[in-house]
Design an enzyme around this catalytic site. Structure first.
Site, mmCIF file in Angstrom:
data_model
loop_
_atom_site.group_PDB
_atom_site.id
_atom_site.type_symbol
_atom_site.label_atom_id
_atom_site.label_comp_id
_atom_site.label_asym_id
_atom_site.label_seq_id
_atom_site.Cartn_x
_atom_site.Cartn_y
_atom_site.Cartn_z
ATOM 1 N N HIS A 131 22.313 33.895 -1.985
ATOM 2 C CA HIS A 131 21.308 33.112 -2.701
ATOM 3 C C HIS A 131 21.680 33.151 -4.188
ATOM 4 C CE1 HIS A 131 18.985 33.999 0.998
ATOM 5 N NE2 HIS A 131 18.133 33.055 0.660
ATOM 6 N N TRP A 142 16.532 28.747 -5.939
ATOM 7 C CA TRP A 142 15.483 27.781 -5.585
ATOM 8 C C TRP A 142 15.221 26.839 -6.775
ATOM 9 C CZ3 TRP A 142 15.655 32.846 -4.104
ATOM 10 C CH2 TRP A 142 15.513 33.136 -2.740
ATOM 11 N N GLU A 193 21.053 26.765 4.920
ATOM 12 C CA GLU A 193 19.840 25.906 5.004
ATOM 13 C C GLU A 193 20.000 24.664 4.134
ATOM 14 O OE1 GLU A 193 16.409 28.377 4.104
ATOM 15 O OE2 GLU A 193 16.861 29.767 5.741
ATOM 16 N N TRP A 198 15.135 22.954 -0.701
ATOM 17 C CA TRP A 198 14.666 24.014 -1.611
ATOM 18 C C TRP A 198 15.747 24.681 -2.439
ATOM 19 C CZ3 TRP A 198 13.466 23.417 3.552
ATOM 20 C CH2 TRP A 198 14.209 24.166 4.476
ATOM 21 N N TYR A 265 12.391 29.520 11.521
ATOM 22 C CA TYR A 265 11.300 30.498 11.461
ATOM 23 C C TYR A 265 10.063 29.970 12.156
ATOM 24 C CZ TYR A 265 13.912 33.392 8.228
ATOM 25 O OH TYR A 265 14.863 34.213 7.670
ATOM 26 N N GLU A 300 19.537 32.942 11.003
ATOM 27 C CA GLU A 300 18.324 33.643 10.536
ATOM 28 C C GLU A 300 17.179 33.176 11.391
ATOM 29 O OE1 GLU A 300 16.877 33.154 6.455
ATOM 30 O OE2 GLU A 300 18.950 33.180 5.775
ATOM 31 N N TRP A 331 15.328 38.416 9.949
ATOM 32 C CA TRP A 331 15.301 38.580 8.491
ATOM 33 C C TRP A 331 14.716 39.937 8.088
ATOM 34 C CZ3 TRP A 331 18.712 36.810 5.639
ATOM 35 C CH2 TRP A 331 18.567 36.745 4.248
ATOM 36 N N ARG A 332 14.643 40.195 6.817
ATOM 37 C CA ARG A 332 14.474 41.549 6.299
ATOM 38 C C ARG A 332 13.065 42.126 6.448
ATOM 39 N NH1 ARG A 332 13.851 42.131 0.492
ATOM 40 N NH2 ARG A 332 12.495 40.498 -0.279
HETATM 41 C C1 BMA Z 1 13.599 35.223 1.407
HETATM 42 C C2 BMA Z 1 12.594 36.311 1.145
HETATM 43 C C3 BMA Z 1 12.726 36.716 -0.296
HETATM 44 C C4 BMA Z 1 14.181 37.106 -0.600
HETATM 45 C C5 BMA Z 1 15.150 36.028 -0.149
HETATM 46 C C6 BMA Z 1 16.602 36.419 -0.321
HETATM 47 O O1 BMA Z 1 13.460 34.711 2.675
HETATM 48 O O2 BMA Z 1 12.857 37.432 1.971
HETATM 49 O O3 BMA Z 1 11.867 37.810 -0.553
HETATM 50 O O4 BMA Z 1 14.334 37.323 -1.980
HETATM 51 O O5 BMA Z 1 14.897 35.723 1.186
HETATM 52 O O6 BMA Z 1 16.943 37.562 0.394
#
Ligand code: BMA
Length: 379
Positions: A131, A142, A193, A198, A265, A300, A331-332
């Protein structure tokens, strides 16, 4: 030789011949003709894995933090719940390009390098997204400001800025080495993406041909100028494409891509609808990957906070069943974030979908670390 026996011997010879022909006609090889041995093996083994209808389970930032913990050596939310690590580790380079020592989610790059080595040592697979800040405006990823991609391509007034950013990315990727000094193969997933509006490389600001030029330039710079031969390149759209043509609209070409993927998602409680859509998207990508001898993947996915206790075996597994694709990345598990929102995509101990995640773990088609370790994916 008896007639029956002769018949079966010639059938075996015929089958063998056909097999050789198939292998010769369509050799599976990465797009980089100079890819390292481990990278070639990873590519081939992921193709074999998807042909068996099995897929790796991945988690973003798995070893760095989870819900309510950070930097505890050896810990992972997936491991807390299943007793096993994920098979695929996702990491993120955002802010490396501007010289920061921590990424946009505060993960120090030095620690990340260590986690990447740990995962690889266990036989795990590494995927890296980026990113990156907008090189034209200096704002975040973004920031879909028109003209950005033109300005960073050769001839543009920010081209030098972009090259220097790629130099930093290359230096980090070249610092990823295993115990024998070999480079750790990476499924590199830049400009993801891109069919959404975005990001600065998305459809809102970037034409199809500009996107293709950006992707090709990046591959050629990393591969041919910087000499990186341990990357597999991931082409990654957003979800909801209707057919092959739509998915391939911005495709840079088979010579630049190893993995065909999308991100999807779930945002509402309509799990059945999400499952159907996921299955349909994956069907398109699967068909293309088989036809082009590429790896298919869900780069993802997730349903933040997993409020559906049967989501894993009720929504995800049925969408994936019988499909040929090699991996999925959840994802995280950021937990509670500075902006006061909460996000996590795999359960932690005590989370309502925990039991179902263990069922998901036990399905024959899902591959986590222990099963992957035995496969020796780099050999
Ligand atoms: C997004 C979120 C954000 C994060 C970004 C990059 O989907 O999880 O909080 O900064 O990914 O990892």
């Amino acid at each position: 030789m008896k007639r029956e026996k002769m018949k079966s011997v010639s059938l075996i010879l015929l089958a063998f011949g056909l097999l050789c022909f198939r292998v010769n006609a369509q050799p599976s090889a990465p797009s980089d003709k100079m890819a390292s041995t481990e990278t070639v093996n990873l590519f081939r083994n992921l193709i074999k894995l998807q042909q068996k209808n099995k897929y790796l389970i991945g988690h973003q930032d798995a070893l760095a933090y989870g819900v309510k913990w950070k930097y505890q050596p050896g810990r992972s939310d997936v491991k807390d719940v299943t007793g096993d690590y994920p098979a695929l580790y996702g990491w993120e380079l955002g802010h490396l390009e501007v010289g920061s020592t921590v990424n946009l989610d505060s993960v120090p790059f030095d620690k990340m390098r260590g986690f990447i080595r740990d995962g690889y040592k266990r036989g795990g697979v590494i995927t890296i997204s980026w990113h990156g800040n907008n090189p034209m405006t200096g704002k975040t990823a973004w920031d879909p400001e028109p003209g950005t991609v033109t300005s960073i391509l050769p001839g543009g007034n920010k081209h030098d800025v972009f090259r220097k950013q790629l130099d930093k990315v290359a230096a980090f990727l070249l610092s990823l080495k295993g115990a024998r000094g070999e480079y750790i193969p990476v499924l590199f997933r830049p400009f993801h993406e891109h069919t959404g509006g975005w990001f600065w490389w998305g459809i809102k600001t970037t034409s199809d041909s500009e996107y293709q030029k950006l992707f090709r330039f990046t591959v050629e710079y990393l591969r041919d100028v910087k000499g990186l031969h341990h990357l597999l390149y991931v082409y990654n759209t957003a979800s909801g494409f209707k057919n092959r043509e739509e998915f391939l609209k911005r495709y840079p070409g088979d010579e630049f891509v190893d993995v065909l993927s999308f991100d999807a998602y779930q945002f509402s409680n309509q799990s059945a609808d999400f499952s159907t859509a996921l299955k349909a998207d994956l069907g398109v990508v699967e068909d293309l990957a088989i036809a082009r001898n590429k790896i298919a993947a869900v780069a993802e996915t997730g349903y933040s906070k997993i409020p559906d206790a049967k989501w894993w075996t009720g929504t995800v597994a049925p969408a994936f069943r019988g499909r040929q694709f090699a991996f999925v990345l959840f994802w995280r598990n950021a937990g509670h974030k500075k902006d006061k929102t909460t996000e996590y995509y795999v359960p932690y101990k005590g989370q309502p979908s925990e039991i179902d995640f263990i069922r998901f773990y036990n399905l024959p088609e899902t591959v986590f670390q222990k099963e992957l370790g035995a496969m020796k994916i780099y050999r």
